[in-house]
Structures are given as C-alpha cells and as structure tokens.
Design an enzyme around this catalytic site. Structure first.
Site, PDB file in Angstrom:
ATOM      1  N   ARG A   1      -8.944 -84.261 -16.561  1.00 30.94           N
ATOM      2  CA  ARG A   1      -7.975 -83.030 -16.214  1.00 30.94           C
ATOM      3  C   ARG A   1      -7.891 -83.175 -14.850  1.00 30.94           C
ATOM      4  NH1 ARG A   1     -10.536 -80.038 -21.039  1.00 30.94           N
ATOM      5  NH2 ARG A   1      -8.873 -79.742 -22.366  1.00 30.94           N
TER       6      ARG A   1
ATOM      7  N   SER B   1      -3.399 -89.993 -27.640  1.00 32.33           N
ATOM      8  CA  SER B   1      -4.616 -89.170 -27.808  1.00 32.33           C
ATOM      9  C   SER B   1      -4.410 -87.788 -28.020  1.00 32.33           C
ATOM     10  CB  SER B   1      -5.266 -89.166 -26.427  1.00 32.33           C
ATOM     11  OG  SER B   1      -6.113 -87.819 -26.333  1.00 32.33           O
TER      12      SER B   1
ATOM     13  N   GLY C   1     -31.545 -63.140 -49.511  1.00 34.52           N
ATOM     14  CA  GLY C   1     -31.711 -61.737 -49.678  1.00 34.52           C
ATOM     15  C   GLY C   1     -30.361 -61.006 -49.587  1.00 34.52           C
TER      16      GLY C   1
ATOM     17  N   HIS D   1      -9.225 -70.693 -21.329  1.00 38.65           N
ATOM     18  CA  HIS D   1      -9.497 -71.555 -20.224  1.00 38.65           C
ATOM     19  C   HIS D   1     -11.060 -71.510 -19.933  1.00 38.65           C
ATOM     20  CE1 HIS D   1     -10.519 -71.602 -15.698  1.00 38.65           C
ATOM     21  NE2 HIS D   1      -9.716 -72.676 -15.809  1.00 38.65           N
TER      22      HIS D   1
ATOM     23  N   MET E   1     -28.000 -61.027 -52.162  1.00 38.04           N
ATOM     24  CA  MET E   1     -27.603 -60.510 -53.311  1.00 38.04           C
ATOM     25  C   MET E   1     -28.777 -60.000 -54.045  1.00 38.04           C
ATOM     26  SD  MET E   1     -24.967 -63.127 -54.432  1.00 38.04           S
ATOM     27  CE  MET E   1     -25.739 -64.568 -54.303  1.00 38.04           C
TER      28      MET E   1
ATOM     29  N   GLY F   1      -4.034 -83.906 -28.356  1.00 41.21           N
ATOM     30  CA  GLY F   1      -4.566 -82.760 -27.848  1.00 41.21           C
ATOM     31  C   GLY F   1      -4.369 -81.769 -28.760  1.00 41.21           C
ATOM     32  N   THR F   2      -5.255 -81.830 -29.510  1.00 40.81           N
ATOM     33  CA  THR F   2      -5.275 -80.642 -30.752  1.00 40.81           C
ATOM     34  C   THR F   2      -5.404 -79.154 -30.272  1.00 40.81           C
ATOM     35  OG1 THR F   2      -7.414 -81.079 -31.053  1.00 40.81           O
ATOM     36  CG2 THR F   2      -6.012 -82.284 -32.641  1.00 40.81           C
TER      37      THR F   2
ATOM     38  N   TYR G   1     -11.370 -93.123 -31.595  1.00 41.41           N
ATOM     39  CA  TYR G   1     -12.749 -92.442 -30.870  1.00 41.41           C
ATOM     40  C   TYR G   1     -12.475 -90.932 -31.065  1.00 41.41           C
ATOM     41  CZ  TYR G   1      -9.467 -91.738 -26.924  1.00 41.41           C
ATOM     42  OH  TYR G   1      -8.302 -91.480 -26.203  1.00 41.41           O
TER      43      TYR G   1
ATOM     44  N   ARG H   1     -36.623 -74.818 -52.711  1.00 37.61           N
ATOM     45  CA  ARG H   1     -34.965 -75.329 -52.277  1.00 37.61           C
ATOM     46  C   ARG H   1     -35.518 -76.098 -50.929  1.00 37.61           C
ATOM     47  NH1 ARG H   1     -33.552 -68.963 -51.082  1.00 37.61           N
ATOM     48  NH2 ARG H   1     -35.471 -68.687 -49.501  1.00 37.61           N
TER      49      ARG H   1
ATOM     50  N   LYS I   1     -30.739 -71.950 -57.094  1.00 38.68           N
ATOM     51  CA  LYS I   1     -31.835 -71.465 -57.668  1.00 38.68           C
ATOM     52  C   LYS I   1     -32.142 -71.989 -59.145  1.00 38.68           C
ATOM     53  CE  LYS I   1     -33.118 -67.184 -56.963  1.00 38.68           C
ATOM     54  NZ  LYS I   1     -34.239 -66.698 -56.402  1.00 38.68           N
TER      55      LYS I   1
ATOM     56  N   ASP J   1      -3.402 -77.900 -27.782  1.00 32.96           N
ATOM     57  CA  ASP J   1      -1.842 -77.404 -27.748  1.00 32.96           C
ATOM     58  C   ASP J   1      -1.466 -77.680 -29.250  1.00 32.96           C
ATOM     59  OD1 ASP J   1      -0.924 -76.319 -25.365  1.00 32.96           O
ATOM     60  OD2 ASP J   1      -1.710 -78.189 -24.376  1.00 32.96           O
TER      61      ASP J   1
ATOM     62  N   ARG K   1     -32.235 -62.648 -61.518  1.00 33.06           N
ATOM     63  CA  ARG K   1     -32.094 -62.762 -60.095  1.00 33.06           C
ATOM     64  C   ARG K   1     -30.570 -63.394 -59.925  1.00 33.06           C
ATOM     65  NH1 ARG K   1     -37.712 -63.389 -57.763  1.00 33.06           N
ATOM     66  NH2 ARG K   1     -38.906 -63.444 -59.752  1.00 33.06           N
TER      67      ARG K   1
ATOM     68  N   CYS L   1      -8.813 -85.552 -27.777  1.00 30.57           N
ATOM     69  CA  CYS L   1      -9.492 -84.917 -26.774  1.00 30.57           C
ATOM     70  C   CYS L   1      -9.426 -83.689 -26.642  1.00 30.57           C
ATOM     71  CB  CYS L   1      -9.041 -85.544 -25.442  1.00 30.57           C
ATOM     72  SG  CYS L   1      -7.296 -85.028 -25.147  1.00 30.57           S
TER      73      CYS L   1
ATOM     74  N   ARG M   1      -5.232 -88.018 -17.113  1.00 33.65           N
ATOM     75  CA  ARG M   1      -4.192 -87.440 -17.671  1.00 33.65           C
ATOM     76  C   ARG M   1      -3.603 -86.810 -16.060  1.00 33.65           C
ATOM     77  NH1 ARG M   1      -4.252 -82.042 -20.788  1.00 33.65           N
ATOM     78  NH2 ARG M   1      -5.066 -81.039 -18.861  1.00 33.65           N
TER      79      ARG M   1
HETATM   80  C1  PEP Z   1      -5.023 -80.360 -25.586  1.00 35.85           C
HETATM   81  O1  PEP Z   1      -4.370 -79.549 -25.592  1.00 35.85           O
HETATM   82  O2  PEP Z   1      -5.737 -80.277 -26.726  1.00 35.85           O
HETATM   83  C2  PEP Z   1      -5.673 -80.766 -24.409  1.00 35.85           C
HETATM   84  C3  PEP Z   1      -6.980 -81.634 -24.659  1.00 35.85           C
HETATM   85  O3  PEP Z   1      -5.156 -80.336 -23.185  1.00 35.85           O
HETATM   86  P1  PEP Z   1      -5.622 -78.791 -22.704  1.00 35.85           P
HETATM   87  O4  PEP Z   1      -6.493 -78.179 -23.207  1.00 35.85           O
HETATM   88  O5  PEP Z   1      -5.840 -79.348 -21.194  1.00 35.85           O
HETATM   89  O6  PEP Z   1      -4.175 -78.301 -22.791  1.00 35.85           O
HETATM   90 MG    MG Z   2      -2.709 -79.694 -23.994  1.00 33.66          MG
END
Ligand code: PEP
Ligand code: MG
Length: 886
Positions: free
Chosen positions: A576, A776, A118, A470, A120, A778-779, A863, A353, A40, A781, A109, A843, A632
């Site tokens: 998968r 790749s 709104g 899941h 604060m 697998g974030t 990617y 704004r 502001k 896990d 203000r 992925c 996979r």
């Molecule tokens: C992961 O672990 O990021 C992954 C893509 O595998 P999954 O979710 O099937 O364990």
């Molecule tokens: Mg995994």
C-alpha cells in the site's frame, strides 16, 4: 450382567423395523456418528465396541432434541423406544428401574456434536425415591452412601430440571453442617443426609409449588427434557457464538447406568489427558480422588492427587488405565481427554474425547505422533488449529495471571500489550521515544495521520471501527496487538479521559490489552514471549509440501518484507504505497502537492516525492530478491493526508506561505460526504494522472537500479478500485506510456493488473481479463460494497448482529461465502474464461483467515496474501485445505 451382544441383537431387530430410530444403544453407534449421537455418545459407543469397560447405556439422538425444541413435544413412537431401551438396559445390568429391592440408577448427560464443556446440564443418580433408596441401602449395605446419592440427586434435579436456585440447597447443606458442627459433607451422618433429603424436597415444593416427582420414569422424561432445553440456555448460546459453532441440530442425551466412585476406599474418580495438554509432552497427565464423585473434584472440597500417584494407591487399576489410554490413543490417533470411575475395585471409562490443548502442545503432539508412526504428515497438520498458532508468534499474557477485565472489544490483532494510556499519536511517540515509556494508544478511531504514534505504542485500543478498520489492518501488518470497536468505552481525547461505566482512567493509568480475546484489563499483566520451536518449523515444512496455494504478504516497508520472508512469504501481494506518504519526511511534500493550484506547481513536490518513493522501492525490491512484488498505486482519498486541527492548519499555512483560509478552502473542496465511495482508487489516478505517473516512474527507476546491481525484479503494478473496464484501460495506458519512456532501459519484468474490490468488477471480469495481466481480490472493500456495511463504522452493529445470530461470523474477518464468495467465484470463472492462466490472488484481510483460505483454495486462486505475522497461519491453512478437500 447379561451378555451385551445378545441384548444388542434384540434391540437391533426391533429398531430395524421401527420407522424412525430415536435412540441408539451404545452397541449400535460408532465414533463417526457425532452429528446424530453427539461427541460423547458417539465415543461411548465406539469405546463399547472396541472392548473398553463402559457402563451400559443408550443415546437419544440430536434429531429428537431438534424435534422437541421445535414441536415442544416428543415425536410419536419415542416413549415406546425409551421403554424398550430401558428394558434392555435393565436386563444388561440385572437391575430394575424403580425397583424397591434392586434399583437401576442412571445418569443423564448432554453431549452435542461439538464439544461444549460444562455448558449444558447433567443429572446423576436418577431413579431414586423414598422406596428405591431402601433398595440401594439393602444392595450395598451402606445407608450413608445411599442417602448421600439421594440428596445429591434431589439437589441436581431440583436445580437443573425444576429451576430451583442451587444456592438454596447449598444454604441448607451449610446449615446442616453448622448444626452438627462439621466442616465437610463427608462427615454428615446417615441421619443428617436423610433429613437433608426432606429439607431439599421442601425447598423444591416451596419454590415451585410442585411435589418432587417420585416416579423414576417421570424423572427420566423430565430430565431428558431439561437437557434438551439446556441447548438453548444463555451460557450454551454464548459458548457457541464465541467458538463459531453453527449448524448443529441440538444436543444428544446419554442415559447411562450409574457407577459409583463414592462407595468406599476401593472407589474413586478421575480425569486425565493421555499427553500433557499444555506442552504436548508424552506423559500421562491428570488427577484423581478416591471415594468421591466427579463433582467433588470440581467443587474443590478435597484436593485431588496427581494421576501418577494412582500407581501407589491401586497398582492394578493404574496398570489397566495405562493400557486403556494407550488403546484409546492408538485407536483415535490423537491425544485423548478421559474421565473414569473406579467402583469397588473395577475401572469404568465414562468419556473420551480429543483433548483440548495449547498451540504449542498441538504442534509438539502432531510431530511426535508422526515420529511414532501413528499418523502421516497430512494427518498431523489437521491436528493443529491454524488460527491458534498466532499464540506462538506474539507475546501473550501469562496463563496463570488473574485478569481484572474492564471492557471487551473486537479482537482485531492478536498478541498482548500493556502500558500507560495515551490519547494522541504525538503523545505516544513522545513518551515512547523520549522517555522510553510503554504506552497504549487509545483513540475513537485511528487514521493514517496516527501512524507514528501507532508505531511507537505497544498496542492500540479504539472505540469505533471493525475488523478491517484502519487500526485493525495497520496493527496486523505491524504485528501489534489491537482491540477495535470497543463500544463499552468512551474516549474523551480532549479531556484525556477513558471512561468505562463508572470507571474513569487517565494518562496515569496502566492497562493491558489481550488482542486475542478482545479483553481490556486494568493494570499491568505478566507476559510470556513467543517461542518458535523446532517442531514449529517442521509443521511449516509439512505444510509447504502439501499446499497448492502460494502465500504472499501485505508489506509496505523493507522491514515488513524481512519479517515476512523469515516466516516464509513467497512474494508481496499488496504494497500500500500511501503508507509511505505519511512518513515524516514526505507528508510535507504530499500536502504541498495537494494544495498546489495547477499542474506546474504540483510537479515540483511530485519530483521530490518520486525520489523518496524510489528509495522505498529499491529497499523492497532488494529484500524481496526476485520474488513477485505487487505495488498498488495510490488508493485513499486525498483529504486523509491533510491536517484536521486548527494549530496544524496554521502551521501548514505558514510553511507554504499561504493564508489559513486558502488551506481551509482546499480542505473544504476535498471534503466528501461519503469518502469511501468518493474520489479514491483509480478515480484519483484518472483525475490527477501525474500522481500515478510519478509512482510508476519511481517503480521503474528503482527496478532498473536493482537489476543493474545484479538482482531480479518482478513487479506487478496494480490499479485499485476498478469497476468499469474503461477505467482500467485508461490508467493502463498512462502506466504503459511511462514505462515506454524508458525504452531499452527496461530490464525488469512487469505486469499491469487490477484489484477486484467492486461488485461490478466481478460481474464484468471477462471484459477486465482481456486487459489486465492479473487480478487481486480486495475483499475488504468487496465485502463493504457487497453488504453495504461501512468498514469503519460496522463496530457499532456487528456485535449485536452476532449476538442475535443475524450473522454467524463477522464478514470483515471471514469471507461471506454465500454473497461475497459467490461474486468471487463468478469473477474467477469469467476471468479465466477469457484468459485461462490468469493469475488471481487475494489481499484483503481474509487472506490470513483459515476458513477464507480454504474457500480461496476451493475456487482455484493462485495465492493468498496476508500480514507478515499471519504468513505461517496461512501456509498451514492452505495445506489443511488440500487435505480436507481430498
Ligand atoms: C481491500 O479492499 O481488500 C484492500 C486490500 O485494500 P484496502 O484495505 O487498502 O482498502
Ligand atoms: Mg481496498
């Protein structure tokens, strides 16, 4: 009024010598100083400097807020700077703060760097007391107006600064109206209002045992303090948590000379958007009210008029407003949300704004502004919140519909769904397929066994599990609405009851899920279908031209592939294969394979399974038509494929002509204390090599067939959960040997690579890169194993962590750059040190999250891969990352 510039110079010369500058006159700031002056304040400064009529004032910086909240006191030199700025303001306005004859009144203000509408506090008409009110009367010859300002001030100050309940003032006001037999406060007389001021002051004294402060300077100091403190109030904290606003110092405070919209019929107030914030249409959109202060509009006492009517009420003000809105839009190159006041026929802007807007409006405004030559395509894509476009890809609850929210969970998969409650996957399928009913599947958590019910249901609700549980992962893949980890609910599947506090719902009840907010609503809500307009496609085209990251999809079926390609996916980043094992015609064979006692009896069901898998892969390769397909090999622990209920175990025993005990024996053997760290991923392939060999045969058979029919196949075979290079080399040899069996018949392109899901894989990536053709991440896990948070159980503590600020974001939804991100960076660096052009993607669920995508762009991934419905979001986010990085 004294010339602004000469006064500004006087302030500058002093402040330049001051050690720390705590306060900026509007002339001294600009729109780029949001961190210091708040949104502001920065915009009031910018408007002042481009010649828009803004009531004069100054901004106390966010740094003072930070210091004040930490030290519980103002910094040295602050009081002097405040006096100086007040003196300058007095000169500009030709009025004096606290003067009996010609008093200066101000508004106080809040305004942080990020907009928190709104959240604060604000105080108007500050500077009034029993003496200055007389001056106000004399100056304007309007006692009723003066006492109205005074009673509003005592009420706001009493509430915001002195902590007296707003309701007590309202009660006194209602009593006064009742005694005088009037409906609206506008009918109260000067005398009534004067009495009300006394009444309000008594309330303050009774409640706080303190006298209402008469000194304007004391009022100002206390008000500034209260605004600073409002940074830490519950509603502000909650707003910041919900909107991911982190890392700010606090709020700035804007002290501005008052202008009055309530002095008569040539006064008024209003709010407007320079374009329609719902559709993006280029029409001036908003409302105004003559002879009113802003709070009258908000309180709904009188109904405001559409802004276009202002032309009839006051043509010259309307014309000036139109000119100003065009100047502002051209200057800010964005749709503006403005607030204005008309005081005795003179127009003042109180705020501008960038306007909040729907995703549809954002897309339309961005494209229109490109066509108008106002912005470039690169600027256009930054005007769209990438996450918000999921609003356009899924059905949504109609905005106007009223919600009876009965619980809230994690917004695991966007969109909305309503239906009758069911508690088992079988019931979901039966009701949906046989009776055509719309159902919501409610479970403690889902498992791969529930897939048929999930497929049949409109939406899924679970009481456990996090953003990568899941239910969350599968629903996002299906484009289905899901709320996970809703700890407010108790699911009693055997009694078929859903319990939320005192409320007990059964299969007779209908609920609606809002997967975007995580809200569970009682009853059926009206929905609106997604609309992909021409401009949506244009934004995708802009993004495609700009982005460097490729965007693939996580898809397990030809149907998923088709949807993803329509959304513009450039390949599959994760197929998968286990999802195929759960289909009705295969699960029997999978179970037969699992309970087989030796290799020989395992080979028969494996051969049958191979035929099914080949058929799946043929469908996928055909659909993907030469685009890269990453497959996979089997990942989950085997017990997930076995039944859990007694009746199912008996059925299985009968089918395979073995005893119930035999089946229970197998189940007991497969039982693991901690299956997420047990025999899964490559550990499965190493201990049952014929399983992976079967899958590679199915891939090869399918690829050869599709190539022979004239299409190209580029397949990437992936070994999951590798942490030790020898795990990879062992499995790679098995995969390679199977492919070698085909000799000259191999007419498709293939690579053999690994998933990076274990921290050790990141730390030894130089070794892995010697062997693997691709990586790749697998974030899901990798995050689970880095933090040690179970992805299936984190729903029980992550919300508390977020509430307490222990975590800023759920690391399952958005990459933890400091920890998991550092491991990824190390991995990329080590991997590419060994193999310069190593292909690296992601992925995990983060592949569809805009801030994680920006991170992936920065660390040089090739990617990102995400569920089909998130492909457009990922494309836009990838392009935004390029522009932001410039
Ligand atoms: C992961 O672990 O990021 C992954 C893509 O595998 P999954 O979710 O099937 O364990
Ligand atoms: Mg995994």
């Amino acid at each position: 009024m004294i010339s602004n510039s000469s006064v500004a110079k006087a302030v500058k010369s002093h402040s330049e010598t001051a050690k720390n500058k705590y306060i900026y006159a509007f002339e001294d700031g600009n729109k780029n100083m949001k961190d210091l002056l708040g949104g502001k304040g920065a915009n009031l400064a910018e408007m002042t400097n481009i010649g828009i009529p803004v009531p004069s004032g100054f901004t106390i910086t966010t740094e003072v807020c930070d210091l004040f909240l930490r030290e519980k006191n103002y910094p040295d030199g602050f009081a002097e700077q405040l006096q100086e700025q007040l003196a300058v303001l007095e000169k500009k306005m030709g009025k004096k703060f606290g003067d009996k004859k010609n008093p200066l009144l101000v508004s106080v203000r809040s305004g942080a760097a990020a907009s928190m509408p709104g959240m604060m506090d604000t105080i108007l008409n500050l500077g009034l007391n029993d003496e200055t009110v007389e001056g106000l009367i004399e100056k304007n010859d309007n006692p009723r107006f003066a006492y109205d300002c005074y009673r509003r001030f005592v009420q706001m100050f009493g509430d915001v600064v002195m902590g007296v309940s707003h309701d007590l003032f309202e009660e006194a006001l209602d009593k006064m109206k009742e005694e005088n037999n009037v409906k609206a406060d506008t009918y109260l007389s000067e005398e009534n209002l004067k009495n009300l001021v006394d009444e309000y002051k008594k309330i303050v004294e009774n409640q706080t045992s303190k006298k209402f402060p008469e000194s304007p300077l004391e009022q100002l100091k206390l008000a500034i303090e209260a605004v600073f403190k409002s940074w830490g109030n519950d509603r502000a904290k909650t707003y910041r948590a919900i909107n991911g606003i982190i890392g700010l110092k606090g709020t700035a405070v804007n002290v501005q000379s008052m202008v009055f919209g309530n002095m008569g019929d040539d006064c008024g107030t209003g709010v407007a958007f320079t374009r329609d914030p719902a559709t993006g249409e280029k029409i001036f959109y908003g409302e105004f009210l003559m002879n009113a202060q802003g709070e009258d509009v908000v309180a709904g006492i009188r109904t405001p008029m559409p802004i276009l009517e202002l032309e009839k009420t006051n043509k010259s003000i309307y014309d000036e407003l139109i000119k100003i809105k065009d100047v502002l839009e051209n200057h800010y190159k964005d749709m503006q949300d403005i607030e204005f006041t008309i005081e005795q026929g003179k127009l003042f802007l109180l705020q501008t704004r960038d306007g909040k807007r729907t995703a549809k409006a954002a897309i339309n405004i961005a494209c229109d502004m490109v066509d108008e030559g106002l912005i470039t395509e690169e600027e256009a894509i930054l005007k769209i919140d990438a996450k918000s476009i999921s609003q356009l890809l899924h059905p949504q609850i109609k905005k106007s519909a009223e919600r009876n929210v009965i619980a809230k969970g994690l917004p695991a998969s966007p969109g909305a769904a309503c239906g009758k409650i069911v508690f088992t996957a079988d019931d979901a399928m039966q009701l949906a397929t046989e009776k055509g009913a719309k159902v919501i599947l409610v479970r403690k958590e889902t498992s791969p066994e529930d897939i048929h019910g999930m497929n049949s249901a409109q939406g899924i609700l679970t009481s456990r599990g996090g953003m990568t549980s899941h239910a969350a992962v599968v629903c996002r893949g299906m484009g289905k609405c899901c709320i996970a980890g809703c700890s407010d609910i108790i699911v009693n599947a055997s009694a078929k009851k859903l319990i939320i506090g005192d409320l007990v719902l059964t299969e007779e009840d209908v609920i609606t899920l809002d997967g975007t907010t995580g809200e569970i609503i009682l009853g059926e809500m009206e929905m609106q279908e997604p609309q992909l307009t021409g401009n949506f496609k244009r934004v995708m085209e802009f993004s495609d031209k700009i982005r460097k990251l490729k965007v693939r999809t996580n898809a397990d079926t030809p149907k998923d592939c088709k949807v993803a390609i329509e959304f513009g996916a450039e390949g599959i980043g994760l197929c998968r294969t286990e999802h195929m094992f759960f289909e009705e015609d295969r699960i029997h064979l999978v179970r037969q394979m699992i309970i087989a006692k030796d290799e020989e009896s395992r080979s028969k069901p494996l051969k049958e399974l191979q035929k099914f898998q080949k058929k799946d892969f043929v469908g996928i390769f055909k659909e993907m038509d030469g685009r890269p397909v990453l497959i996979r090999l089997l990942d989950p622990p085997l017990h997930e494929f076995l039944p859990t209920q007694e009746s199912q175990i008996k059925e299985l025993a009968d089918d395979f002509n073995v005893s119930i005990e035999d089946i229970k024996d197998v189940i007991a053997k497969l039982h693991e204390i901690n299956p997420m760290l047990g025999r899964r991923g490559c550990r499965l392939g190493i201990t049952i090599p014929e399983l992976y060999a079967m899958q590679v045969r199915a891939v090869s058979d399918a690829a050869i067939e599709v190539v022979n029919k004239g299409q190209e196949v580029n397949v990437e075979i992936e070994i999951p959960l590798v942490g030790e290079v020898k795990e990879f080399t062992y499995m790679k040899k098995i995969v390679q040997d199977v492919i070698n069996e085909y000799g000259d018949k191999v007419n498709f392109n293939y690579k053999i690579g690994t998933m990076i899901e274990v921290p050790r894989a990141c730390l030894t990536a130089d070794e892995l890169a010697k062997e693997a053709d691709f990586f790749s991440f697998g974030t899901n896990d990798l995050t689970q194993l880095t933090y040690g948070y179970s992805r299936d159980d984190s729903g029980s503590f992550i919300p508390k962590y977020l509430e307490l600020g222990i975590l800023d974001k759920d690391p399952a939804a958005s990459i933890d750059k400091l920890g998991v991100g550092k491991l990824m960076q190390i991995c990329v660096e080590l991997g590419r040190r060994t193999k310069k052009d190593l292909d690296i993607g992601i992925c995990g669920e983060h592949g569809g999250d805009p801030s994680s995508i920006e991170f992936c762009h920065k660390i040089g991934l090739d990617y990102v891969s995400c569920s089909p419905y998130r492909v457009p979001i990922a494309k836009l986010a990838a392009a935004q990352a390029v522009v932001r990085g410039k």
